[in-house]
Motif scaffolding. Structure first.
Motif: not given
Length: 207
Positions: A68, A70-71, A75-76, A78
């Motif tokens: 996982e 975060y971008d 966003g997240n 996974k």
């Protein structure tokens, strides 16, 4: 007569100097036929493009993802990894276990690159797959439809960069028997090793 020879000598030197030209841009092209010459043209055009949001894409790749991250834009993100294990026909162990029994079993997951903090602690966990996987699927597949997440077969805490591996080992060439490839070792139940051919596993990643 002397004047004529002088004029002739000057004319000959001039002809020689004119024939020694350093410009070689015409070399080769002058010997080409018109049919062998390559025509070059330049043009411009306008292109308009746009993106379309979709809930999934066809999942077909030779490189799996696990973890996982975060971008700032998306966003997240996974990714879990789900697979079925099969043994090839006529498979045999290099060494037969004594009395058909083993003393341990572990799942080794090799990886070749990572993103994010390489020293951040993470945990990988393995669950049994209880339903046959579809042959073709998209990225929005729900692992919960195929996996018994109430039964954990094993887990392992790790960091992407293994600090226990020395720099000298990391610098070894691929031809060396001690060549290092990053991997996660997850110990599994002993009874699973006895019947692992019939088992199907999923790796679910935990931060």
């Amino acid at each position: 007569m002397k004047i004529k020879f002088l004029v002739l000598g000057i004319a000959l030197v001039t002809a020689i100097l004119n024939s020694c030209d350093d410009d070689t841009t015409g070399v080769g092209s002058s010997m080409q036929s018109d049919g062998d010459k390559i025509g070059i043209a330049l043009d411009t055009f306008q292109l308009q493009a746009y993106t379309v949001q979709v809930d999934s894409v066809y999942a077909r790749t030779t490189e799996g993802a696990l973890g996982e991250i975060y971008d700032p834009l998306y966003g997240n993100l996974k990714a879990d990894f789900i697979t079925q294990f099969y043994c090839p026909e006529n498979f045999k162990f290099p060494v037969e276990p004594i009395d058909g029994k083993i003393d341990s079993i572990k799942l080794r997951v090799f990886y070749f690159s990572h993103m994010g903090d390489s020293l951040a602690p993470m945990r990988a966990e393995v669950f049994p797959v209880v339903k046959a996987l579809p042959r073709n699927y998209y990225t929005n597949i729900d692992p919960g439809q195929f996996v018994d997440q109430t039964t954990s077969l094993g887990s392992q805490t790790y960091t992407a960069y293994d600090v226990t591996v020395s720099d000298s080992i990391r610098a070894l060439d691929e031809t060396d028997s001690l060549y290092y490839t990053p991997a996660i070792d997850i110990r599994l139940p002993l009874e699973l090793g006895q019947i692992f051919i019939m088992k199907r596993l999923i790796i679910r990643h935990h931060l």
